[in-house]
Design an enzyme around this catalytic site. Structure first.
Site, PDB file in Angstrom:
ATOM      1  N   PRO A 166      74.622 105.696  -6.291  1.00  0.00           N
ATOM      2  CA  PRO A 166      75.723 105.460  -5.358  1.00  0.00           C
ATOM      3  C   PRO A 166      75.178 105.451  -3.938  1.00  0.00           C
ATOM      4  O   PRO A 166      74.034 105.861  -3.706  1.00  0.00           O
ATOM      5  CB  PRO A 166      76.625 106.678  -5.576  1.00  0.00           C
ATOM      6  CG  PRO A 166      75.710 107.761  -6.058  1.00  0.00           C
ATOM      7  CD  PRO A 166      74.560 107.093  -6.765  1.00  0.00           C
ATOM      8  N   ASP A 167      75.976 104.999  -2.988  1.00  0.00           N
ATOM      9  CA  ASP A 167      75.543 105.096  -1.600  1.00  0.00           C
ATOM     10  C   ASP A 167      75.516 106.571  -1.184  1.00  0.00           C
ATOM     11  O   ASP A 167      76.304 107.375  -1.676  1.00  0.00           O
ATOM     12  CB  ASP A 167      76.497 104.306  -0.696  1.00  0.00           C
ATOM     13  CG  ASP A 167      75.940 104.189   0.704  1.00  0.00           C
ATOM     14  OD1 ASP A 167      75.197 103.225   0.949  1.00  0.00           O
ATOM     15  OD2 ASP A 167      76.218 105.075   1.545  1.00  0.00           O
ATOM     16  N   GLY A 216      76.193  94.925  -2.119  1.00  0.00           N
ATOM     17  CA  GLY A 216      75.870  95.357  -0.763  1.00  0.00           C
ATOM     18  C   GLY A 216      75.666  94.149   0.128  1.00  0.00           C
ATOM     19  O   GLY A 216      76.212  93.070  -0.131  1.00  0.00           O
ATOM     20  N   SER A 217      74.862  94.315   1.158  1.00  0.00           N
ATOM     21  CA  SER A 217      74.706  93.246   2.152  1.00  0.00           C
ATOM     22  C   SER A 217      73.847  92.099   1.597  1.00  0.00           C
ATOM     23  O   SER A 217      73.021  92.298   0.699  1.00  0.00           O
ATOM     24  CB  SER A 217      74.064  93.809   3.408  1.00  0.00           C
ATOM     25  OG  SER A 217      72.791  94.316   3.098  1.00  0.00           O
ATOM     26  N   GLU A 238      76.442  91.048  -5.658  1.00  0.00           N
ATOM     27  CA  GLU A 238      77.768  90.810  -5.070  1.00  0.00           C
ATOM     28  C   GLU A 238      77.608  91.163  -3.601  1.00  0.00           C
ATOM     29  O   GLU A 238      77.469  92.332  -3.249  1.00  0.00           O
ATOM     30  CB  GLU A 238      78.801  91.705  -5.749  1.00  0.00           C
ATOM     31  CG  GLU A 238      78.910  91.501  -7.251  1.00  0.00           C
ATOM     32  CD  GLU A 238      79.573  90.197  -7.631  1.00  0.00           C
ATOM     33  OE1 GLU A 238      80.288  89.628  -6.792  1.00  0.00           O
ATOM     34  OE2 GLU A 238      79.351  89.729  -8.758  1.00  0.00           O
ATOM     35  N   LEU A 239      77.628  90.153  -2.732  1.00  0.00           N
ATOM     36  CA  LEU A 239      77.109  90.351  -1.380  1.00  0.00           C
ATOM     37  C   LEU A 239      78.179  90.149  -0.307  1.00  0.00           C
ATOM     38  O   LEU A 239      79.355  90.351  -0.550  1.00  0.00           O
ATOM     39  CB  LEU A 239      75.897  89.433  -1.202  1.00  0.00           C
ATOM     40  CG  LEU A 239      74.861  89.529  -2.359  1.00  0.00           C
ATOM     41  CD1 LEU A 239      73.745  88.532  -2.178  1.00  0.00           C
ATOM     42  CD2 LEU A 239      74.315  90.938  -2.511  1.00  0.00           C
ATOM     43  N   CYS A 272      84.515  93.565   1.174  1.00  0.00           N
ATOM     44  CA  CYS A 272      83.746  92.312   1.161  1.00  0.00           C
ATOM     45  C   CYS A 272      84.652  91.095   1.069  1.00  0.00           C
ATOM     46  O   CYS A 272      84.298  90.022   1.535  1.00  0.00           O
ATOM     47  CB  CYS A 272      82.777  92.336  -0.004  1.00  0.00           C
ATOM     48  SG  CYS A 272      83.601  92.674  -1.564  1.00  0.00           S
ATOM     49  N   GLU A 370      79.422  88.565   9.555  1.00  0.00           N
ATOM     50  CA  GLU A 370      80.391  89.500   8.972  1.00  0.00           C
ATOM     51  C   GLU A 370      80.452  90.760   9.835  1.00  0.00           C
ATOM     52  O   GLU A 370      79.429  91.373  10.123  1.00  0.00           O
ATOM     53  CB  GLU A 370      79.912  89.866   7.560  1.00  0.00           C
ATOM     54  CG  GLU A 370      80.808  90.830   6.831  1.00  0.00           C
ATOM     55  CD  GLU A 370      80.192  91.299   5.499  1.00  0.00           C
ATOM     56  OE1 GLU A 370      78.985  91.605   5.468  1.00  0.00           O
ATOM     57  OE2 GLU A 370      80.930  91.369   4.507  1.00  0.00           O
TER      58      GLU A 370
END
Ligand code: NAD
Length: 499
Positions: A166-167, A216-217, A238-239, A272, A370
């Site tokens: 996880p983050d 993430g990014s 998935e960005l 996102c 973004e």
């Protein structure tokens, strides 16, 4: 940051909305991550041998436990992330829906498929779907339940074991969800949550797992995709996004503004798939812009568990600084602030007002980049064609939204370059369509979550072809030319018959 790490490898999580300490947990290094992968690898064959029906029972029990512990989960998600309660509820909803969907769907998807063959009857072919092995999941902080555990669910249902990072800002949610999965009957080492840094734990996963699922990014995603490419393992990313919303010439402005507001500011814009650009048709612009601004100014912002709060804090002071610098840059280059454009220090250091910008020049950074915060800009367009052209003029392609009469909106939707297009919704209709693929075009991603793709990506296909009666090379004793002629006739006949 909302977290602090000490030398004894523990991490303290602070609530970004009010600064209170939420909890402490272990913070691991690469060695622990590699040990977790080894244990997962040792466990995987046994888990893969567990009947899909048994996995289904566990997942449905987990579904029930998520609903039973909903209040506790909402509190943890909110407290470590700073989001408002309704945004946290979207996570619980998604998690239960995903568990239910794949619990029921996995059996069908994992059953062997019959496949078309060159010589019907003589060749019998089936495609089996085997687990890839150990799946690594690297998750961001913005949806700590959905983007960690909801992605683990299909991987687990296939018979893979999972190691999840996880983050560092939001590890408590996935740790608690993993406990609920264990309570539901998931055996030890099928899912291991390893909090730690991207450099240590993240990289250890990238270099050891059999499939990498990353959210993430786009910059980090591109790096990890190339590392996965070097190792020739499967990867899905998935960005980021810079998602457009179109208000059509026939939109009923009064009816759409609150939905458009939700599309832009849900989860404090740290979503996102939330909207950062609005293209409004000139026919309705004079009415839409002031009505939208008035609606945004009515938002209730603040910390706490109250269901009526519309927007919480940003994840950290770094994120608040980033948002502020994007807005300052745009304003210094000529953008106009229609509302917001400032921090809200009375509420807390990480609060930033929901912001609507007009006249944003093309050289402003946020025109294309973004922001990942509560900032949206509006441009007036002269036609739907112009709206489509501008909406598609981006390196991203994650989500898009169209508001107007359904027939007009559908016509526009089919021309947008995005993984999901929501009509008269911002993002939730597409996201909650659990049976449909969800993911990004262009720099917004590789691969899909949700739908059948969201489970089958965690499998390897094994084609088992059984030859009977006659070999493909022809029966013994038959002249090769005769056999070739027979096959040619079969091809001619099969052109229209064996479709
Ligand atoms: P990030 O890329 O900085 O970090 C995401 C995760 O990757 C974190 O767990 C981090 O520790 C880890 N990480 C970072 N560098 C790493 C490395 N070199 N090796 C291994 N792991 C590493 O992203 P973020 O700032 O946490 O999240 C925000 C971004 O995520 C936004 O761009 C947002 O659009 C995107 N996002 C996309 C989706 C989607 O579904 N498309 C969903 C949520 C967020």
């Amino acid at each position: 940051m909302t977290t602090s790490v000490n030398n004894n490898t523990t991490i303290t999580i602070k609530n970004p909305a009010d600064g209170t300490i939420v909890g402490t947990t272990n913070y691991y290094g690469a060695d622990t991550a590699l040990e977790a992968v080894e244990r997962a690898r040792a466990k995987q064959p046994e888990w893969a041998a567990t009947a899909v029906k048994e996995r289904k029972k566990i997942m449905l029990r987990y579904h029930d436990l998520v609903l039973k512990h909903q209040k506790e989960l909402l509190d943890i998600i909110q407290d470590e992330n700073g989001k408002n309660r309704r945004a946290a509820f979207e996570e619980v909803l998604d998690n239960a829906l995903t568990a239910r969907h794949y619990a029921y769907r996995a059996e069908k998807l994992l059953s062997p498929d019959r496949a078309k063959v060159a010589l019907p009857i003589a060749t019998k072919t089936q495609v089996q779907h085997a687990p890839v092995g150990v799946v690594g999941i690297i998750a961001p902080w913005n949806y700590p339940l959905v983007l960690a555990i909801s992605d683990a669910i299909p991987a687990i249902m296939v018979g893979n074991t999972v190691v999840l990072k996880p983050d560092s800002s939001t590890p408590l949610t996935s740790l608690r969800a993993a406990e609920l999965l264990a309570e539901a009957g998931l055996p030890k080492d099928v899912l291991t949550v390893v909090p730690g840094s991207g450099r240590e734990v993240g990289q250890a996963l990238v270099n050891s797992v059999d499939y990498l699922m990353f959210t993430g990014s786009s910059d980090t995603g591109a790096k990890l995709a190339s590392q996965a490419g070097e190792r020739l393992i499967g990867f899905s990313g998935e960005l980021g996004g810079k998602n457009p919303l179109i208000v059509t010439s026939d939109a009923d402005v009064d009816k759409v503004v609150s939905g458009v507001r939700h599309a832009c500011f849900s989860n404090t814009g740290q979503l996102c798939i939330s909207i950062e650009r609005i293209y409004v048709h000139r026919d309705v612009a004079d009415k839409f812009i002031p009505a939208f601004v008035r609606c945004v100014e009515k938002m209730r912002i603040g910390p706490g568990h109250d269901w009526d709060i519309d927007m919480g804090s940003l994840i950290s002071s770094d994120q608040a600084d980033t948002v502020a610098s994007f807005v300052e840059d745009a304003v210094s280059k000529g953008a106009t602030v229609a509302t917001g454009g400032k921090r809200l220090p009375d509420l807390g250091e990480n609060f930033y007002a929901p912001t609507v910008l007009l006249n944003v020049p093309e050289n402003a950074r946020l025109h294309r980049e973004e922001v990942f915060g509560p900032v949206v800009y509006i441009e007036v367009v002269d036609s739907h064609e112009e709206a489509i052209r501008r909406a598609n003029d981006t390196e991203y392609g994650l989500n898009a939204s169209v508001w107007g009469k359904p027939a007009t909106a559908r016509e526009i939707a089919s021309q947008l370059e995005a993984g999901t297009v929501n009509i008269n919704e911002g993002y939730a209709a597409g996201w909650s369509s659990i049976g449909a693929p969800m993911g990004g075009w262009k720099r917004s991603g590789v691969g899909r979550r949700h739908g059948d793709d969201g489970l089958l990506k965690f499998t390897e296909a094994r084609t088992v072809a059984e030859q009977r009666i006659v070999p493909i090379a022809g029966p013994d004793g038959l002249a090769p030319e005769k056999w070739a002629n027979l096959l040619t006739m079969a091809l001619k006949y099969g052109r229209d018959v064996l479709r």
